[in-house]
Structure formats: C-alpha cells, structure tokens
Write an enzyme that holds these catalytic residues in place. Structure first.
Site, PDB file in Angstrom:
ATOM      1  N   GLU A  67       0.828  -1.209   0.000  1.00  0.00           N
ATOM      2  CA  GLU A  67       0.000   0.000   0.000  1.00  0.00           C
ATOM      3  C   GLU A  67       0.860   1.257   0.000  1.00  0.00           C
ATOM      4  O   GLU A  67       1.965   1.258   0.534  1.00  0.00           O
ATOM      5  CB  GLU A  67      -0.843   0.041   1.285  1.00  0.00           C
TER       6      GLU A  67
ATOM      7  N   CYS B 181       2.921   8.499   1.658  1.00  0.00           N
ATOM      8  CA  CYS B 181       3.309   7.493   2.653  1.00  0.00           C
ATOM      9  C   CYS B 181       3.652   6.207   1.904  1.00  0.00           C
ATOM     10  O   CYS B 181       2.832   5.697   1.140  1.00  0.00           O
ATOM     11  CB  CYS B 181       2.122   7.293   3.598  1.00  0.00           C
TER      12      CYS B 181
ATOM     13  N   CYS C 282       5.777  -7.662   7.480  1.00  0.00           N
ATOM     14  CA  CYS C 282       6.694  -7.094   8.471  1.00  0.00           C
ATOM     15  C   CYS C 282       7.076  -8.190   9.461  1.00  0.00           C
ATOM     16  O   CYS C 282       6.252  -9.019   9.815  1.00  0.00           O
ATOM     17  CB  CYS C 282       6.013  -5.938   9.203  1.00  0.00           C
TER      18      CYS C 282
ATOM     19  N   CYS D 211       3.906  -6.419  15.596  1.00  0.00           N
ATOM     20  CA  CYS D 211       3.161  -5.648  16.599  1.00  0.00           C
ATOM     21  C   CYS D 211       1.733  -6.201  16.704  1.00  0.00           C
ATOM     22  O   CYS D 211       1.091  -6.476  15.686  1.00  0.00           O
ATOM     23  CB  CYS D 211       3.115  -4.170  16.223  1.00  0.00           C
TER      24      CYS D 211
ATOM     25  N   CYS E 202      -1.210  -4.305  14.884  1.00  0.00           N
ATOM     26  CA  CYS E 202      -1.019  -3.903  13.491  1.00  0.00           C
ATOM     27  C   CYS E 202      -1.454  -4.996  12.520  1.00  0.00           C
ATOM     28  O   CYS E 202      -1.031  -6.145  12.630  1.00  0.00           O
ATOM     29  CB  CYS E 202       0.444  -3.549  13.259  1.00  0.00           C
TER      30      CYS E 202
ATOM     31  N   GLY F  89       5.599  -2.450   6.671  1.00  0.00           N
ATOM     32  CA  GLY F  89       6.978  -2.879   6.866  1.00  0.00           C
ATOM     33  C   GLY F  89       7.757  -1.992   7.813  1.00  0.00           C
ATOM     34  O   GLY F  89       7.332  -0.896   8.158  1.00  0.00           O
TER      35      GLY F  89
ATOM     36  N   SER G  31       9.920   6.279   9.800  1.00  0.00           N
ATOM     37  CA  SER G  31       9.238   5.889  11.029  1.00  0.00           C
ATOM     38  C   SER G  31       9.692   4.481  11.416  1.00  0.00           C
ATOM     39  O   SER G  31       9.683   3.568  10.593  1.00  0.00           O
ATOM     40  CB  SER G  31       7.723   5.892  10.785  1.00  0.00           C
TER      41      SER G  31
ATOM     42  N   SER H 244       8.024   5.030  16.807  1.00  0.00           N
ATOM     43  CA  SER H 244       6.735   4.499  17.235  1.00  0.00           C
ATOM     44  C   SER H 244       6.889   3.989  18.660  1.00  0.00           C
ATOM     45  O   SER H 244       7.269   2.839  18.884  1.00  0.00           O
ATOM     46  CB  SER H 244       6.307   3.351  16.305  1.00  0.00           C
TER      47      SER H 244
ATOM     48  N   HIS I 253       4.550   4.284  21.558  1.00  0.00           N
ATOM     49  CA  HIS I 253       3.277   3.639  21.911  1.00  0.00           C
ATOM     50  C   HIS I 253       3.097   3.252  23.377  1.00  0.00           C
ATOM     51  O   HIS I 253       1.980   2.994  23.819  1.00  0.00           O
ATOM     52  CB  HIS I 253       3.013   2.389  21.055  1.00  0.00           C
TER      53      HIS I 253
ATOM     54  N   CYS J 135      -2.340   1.162   8.514  1.00  0.00           N
ATOM     55  CA  CYS J 135      -1.522   0.405   7.590  1.00  0.00           C
ATOM     56  C   CYS J 135      -1.973  -1.055   7.483  1.00  0.00           C
ATOM     57  O   CYS J 135      -2.321  -1.690   8.455  1.00  0.00           O
ATOM     58  CB  CYS J 135      -0.048   0.551   7.965  1.00  0.00           C
TER      59      CYS J 135
HETATM   60  N1  SAH Z   1       7.066  -0.080  10.907  1.00  0.00           N
HETATM   61  C1  SAH Z   1       7.159   1.321  11.119  1.00  0.00           C
HETATM   62  C2  SAH Z   1       6.479   2.145  10.066  1.00  0.00           C
HETATM   63  C3  SAH Z   1       5.220   1.586   9.515  1.00  0.00           C
HETATM   64  S1  SAH Z   1       3.863   1.374  10.634  1.00  0.00           S
HETATM   65  C4  SAH Z   1       6.633   1.690  12.464  1.00  0.00           C
HETATM   66  O1  SAH Z   1       6.040   0.858  13.133  1.00  0.00           O
HETATM   67  O2  SAH Z   1       6.875   2.823  12.862  1.00  0.00           O
HETATM   68  C5  SAH Z   1       3.040   2.852  10.332  1.00  0.00           C
HETATM   69  C6  SAH Z   1       2.240   3.420  11.480  1.00  0.00           C
HETATM   70  O3  SAH Z   1       0.957   2.799  11.476  1.00  0.00           O
HETATM   71  C7  SAH Z   1       2.846   3.228  12.860  1.00  0.00           C
HETATM   72  O4  SAH Z   1       2.958   4.444  13.545  1.00  0.00           O
HETATM   73  C8  SAH Z   1       1.837   2.331  13.510  1.00  0.00           C
HETATM   74  O5  SAH Z   1       1.768   2.575  14.852  1.00  0.00           O
HETATM   75  C9  SAH Z   1       0.541   2.691  12.795  1.00  0.00           C
HETATM   76  N2  SAH Z   1      -0.501   1.685  12.966  1.00  0.00           N
HETATM   77  C10 SAH Z   1      -0.405   0.348  12.805  1.00  0.00           C
HETATM   78  N3  SAH Z   1      -1.582  -0.255  13.090  1.00  0.00           N
HETATM   79  C11 SAH Z   1      -2.447   0.736  13.410  1.00  0.00           C
HETATM   80  C12 SAH Z   1      -3.822   0.764  13.797  1.00  0.00           C
HETATM   81  N4  SAH Z   1      -4.536  -0.346  13.882  1.00  0.00           N
HETATM   82  N5  SAH Z   1      -4.373   1.972  14.076  1.00  0.00           N
HETATM   83  C13 SAH Z   1      -3.662   3.104  13.963  1.00  0.00           C
HETATM   84  N6  SAH Z   1      -2.366   3.151  13.602  1.00  0.00           N
HETATM   85  C14 SAH Z   1      -1.760   1.977  13.344  1.00  0.00           C
HETATM   86 FE1  SF4 Z   2       5.688  -3.636  11.439  1.00  0.00          FE
HETATM   87 FE2  SF4 Z   2       5.229  -1.024  11.988  1.00  0.00          FE
HETATM   88 FE3  SF4 Z   2       3.174  -2.807  11.791  1.00  0.00          FE
HETATM   89 FE4  SF4 Z   2       4.830  -2.937  13.854  1.00  0.00          FE
HETATM   90  S1  SF4 Z   2       3.470  -1.207  13.347  1.00  0.00           S
HETATM   91  S2  SF4 Z   2       4.141  -4.697  12.637  1.00  0.00           S
HETATM   92  S3  SF4 Z   2       6.767  -2.383  12.925  1.00  0.00           S
HETATM   93  S4  SF4 Z   2       4.555  -2.184  10.162  1.00  0.00           S
END
Ligand code: SAH
Ligand code: SF4
Length: 354
Positions: free
Chosen positions: A87, A113, A120, A124, A127, A170, A202, A225, A227, A344
């Site tokens: 994406e 973006c 990945c 997380c 995610c 990723g 990021s 990130s 959190h 994402c």
């Molecule tokens: N892997 C890197 C960059 C990609 S993730 C990272 O984790 O920083 C991109 C962003 O999407 C991150 O800030 C992550 O916290 C956010 N994200 C992932 N899942 C999400 C969700 N369900 N709701 C809101 N933001 C989310």
């Molecule tokens: Fe990967 Fe970022 Fe998603 Fe965590 S939030 S699984 S690091 S893409």
C-alpha cells in the site's frame, strides 16, 4: 525478478548506459514525466530502448486498487512483479492558495506514505500488516516507484511541495540498505529532488539500526513508534521491545544527528484502557525531558478480530492537554482517510478477504 531503472542513482546509470547524455534524458523521462514504459521515452533511440528493455523494467508495479476519501486522501494498492501487493497513500496536507485573479500563490502540499516491505517481521499485536507475517523486502526501485506512480496518477507535475514518510507497510530499518538507496534516489538534484529534510523514517525502534541510519548522515528525520511508556506494555504491543527496550531507543535517539531546529517525532498509538491514562502521560513527559521531541497521538483504528479498542475523544484530549501543559509539543493525528480504512495494512487485508 527483473531490476528496474528506478533501482539506480544517476551516477550508477552513467556506468550502465552509454552515451552519458542519454542518462540525463532518461532521468528526465523517469522523474519529470513519470514514464510508464519505454514507448513513452520519445527522444531515446529505439536500439537503446530495446537493449535496456532486456535488462530493466521502467515501472516495476501497477496500481490495482484505489480508494479516495472525502478529505482528498487516496489510498493505493500496488501490485509488484511477483504478484505481491503493498500500500501507499497520497495525503493532501494543505490546499493551494489563490489570489483574486485565480492565480496560484501557494501550491497545495502533499505527503506520500510509502511501504518498505511486503509484510513485516516485527509483529506488533495492534497492526494488521503484522498478521500476514513477513514476505520480502522491497527493492530501492520498488520504494521509489511508489512515489513515481502516485505522482503520475495525481498528475503532479513538479517536485516541490512533496514530503515522504516511510510509514506504510513494513519496518524501514529492517530493510536499511534499500531504504538508504531509495532516500538517495529521491534526493537526486536532477531527479525528484526531495531533500532529506522532507523525508521521515518511522521506526518501531531497532536501536542499533537507528545508530546505523544516523551514521549514514542522510539528513532525514526519524519518527519513533513509542506507543508505551513502560517496557512491560511495550513488549506486549511490540514483541521485539525485549531486545530493544525503551531506554535503548531513547539513548539511540539522543545520538541521532538532527537539524538543531528540528524535533524528533514520537508516535504514540492510543489504545483504550491500555495507555490512555494520565499516569502514562506523566511518564511520557519524564521520559522525553532531555529530548527535543514532539509527540503525535494516534487513535487506534480497530479492525475485525483485534482485542484493542479506539480511545474516547475526551481521554485523547486530556492526554494531549497534560503533555502540552507540561511543556511537550503534542498533536493529535487527524484521522485522514478514516473512511477508507486508513491504518496500515487495512486495504490489503480487505482485498485478501474477498
Ligand atoms: N514499521 C514502522 C512504520 C510503519 S507502521 C513503524 O512501526 O513505525 C506505520 C504506522 O501505522 C505506525 O505508527 C503504527 O503505529 C501505525 N498503525 C499500525 N496499526 C495501526 C492501527 N490499527 N491503528 C492506527 N495506527 C496503526
Ligand atoms: Fe511492522 Fe510497523 Fe506494523 Fe509494527 S506497526 S508490525 S513495525 S509495520
């Protein structure tokens, strides 16, 4: 998989393509006209195009799905040569300004973006990208091509007013070599000319890789990130926090070379009843005392099957107020594109479930 012309810096192409002046022309076709194939390159001799076509693609991906939100955000699903998908998102940050005669006095600003991997490895728990596991790294050309394809699709003729954020699918620092190469290609004067200051990486916090990126001195910004403010919760949300704990990340950020006028962005995904309390806000202030930081609060965006919930607006505002009243710059990420499954991995997931 075949390489693409977008995998190379201009200097590298000079080694691959003779005579040299053709490289300048090809670079123009790639980054000023967003050529989609060799036929588009009108002033390049047919023989040279045929020779190049045997080795290199012009565009290594195609747009297969597009969702446009009422606020101008457009989310894209792109298919790679091997059929995998990633994406990328086109975000309108500021509208253009016009004078009384209707002439543009300030052009609209956009942020693109981009993804850096298919899937990945970080895993997380909040995610959606993580759910599908890890498939492969993107090449530098595949990272670059996302920007080229989105600019072409939006008929965006020039290269001003564009920022890049590596916040798609990723973990960028888990694909550091290709990321660094893509950053360089974006910066090329005769190419897209998007400087380091306009690119933000990021990361979920691979502290050793933050140091490595810093040592490359590419002039990019980083966003962490974070959190969570204690290691127990952070490890629940981001399992590799065991190896790269909060303290190691904060120390790596302190070593990272940043423009003295700029701030390091800390992203804080707010999840209802997990990390949305004032106690957490208090700890966050303490954690970031010695850093020129800015905090971006993100509403957790739920999807089917997730155990987590979206926080209440009032808790989000209280959290922000606490930070601001204690001297931290803090914004709440406006949920751009919320009506188009913005977080994402969500567009891809829809496609997989069809
Ligand atoms: N892997 C890197 C960059 C990609 S993730 C990272 O984790 O920083 C991109 C962003 O999407 C991150 O800030 C992550 O916290 C956010 N994200 C992932 N899942 C999400 C969700 N369900 N709701 C809101 N933001 C989310
Ligand atoms: Fe990967 Fe970022 Fe998603 Fe965590 S939030 S699984 S690091 S893409």
């Amino acid at each position: 998989m075949r390489a693409s012309l977008l995998d190379y810096t201009q200097k590298e192409l000079v080694e691959l393509i003779k005579p040299k002046f053709r490289v300048k022309q090809i670079y123009g076709w790639l980054y000023h006209n967003y050529a989609d194939n060799y036929d588009d390159m009108k002033n390049i001799p047919k023989a040279l195009k045929e020779e190049l076509a045997e080795k290199y693609l012009v565009n290594p991906m195609k747009i297969i799905k597009k969702e446009e939100s009422s606020d101008g955000t457009i989310k894209y699903l792109l298919e790679l040569q091997d059929g995998k998908t990633v994406e990328a998102v086109w975000l309108k940050m500021k509208d253009a300004k016009y004078d009384a005669k209707g002439e543009v006095i300030q052009e609209a600003r956009y942020t693109i973006c981009v993804s850096t991997q298919v899937g990945c490895k970080v895993g997380c728990t909040f995610c959606l990208t993580a759910k599908g596991g890890f498939t492969r790294d993107l090449t530098a050309g595949e990272i670059v091509a996302q920007v080229v394809n989105l600019k072409r699709d939006n008929n965006h003729k020039h290269n001003r007013m564009i920022n890049i954020v590596y916040m798609g699918m990723g973990e960028p620092l888990d694909n550091l070599d290709n990321l660094a190469k893509a950053i360089e290609i974006f910066k090329e004067d005769e190419g897209l000319c998007i400087g380091g200051k306009r690119q933000t990486v990021s990361t979920s916090g691979l502290s050793n890789k933050i140091d490595q990126l810093g040592a490359m001195d590419l002039g990019v910004h980083i966003a962490i990130s974070l959190h969570a403010v204690d290691d127990e919760l952070r490890t629940e949300l981001i399992p590799m926090n065991k190896a790269h704990n909060i303290n190691s990340i904060i120390e790596a950020v302190k070593r990272f070379p940043i423009d003295t006028r700029k701030r390091v962005m800390f992203e804080y995904l707010v999840i209802k009843d997990k990390n949305d309390d004032i106690g957490s806000a208090k700890k966050l202030v303490k954690l970031l005392t010695d850093i020129k930081a800015k905090v971006n609060l993100i509403y957790f965006n739920p999807y089917p099957g997730t155990p987590y919930n979206r926080p209440e607006v009032k808790d989000m505002i209280n959290f922000q107020e606490y930070l601001v009243n204690h001297g931290l710059l803090c914004t709440i990420r406006d949920s751009k594109g919320i009506d188009i499954s913005a977080a994402c991995g969500q567009l891809k997931e829809q496609e997989n479930n069809k």
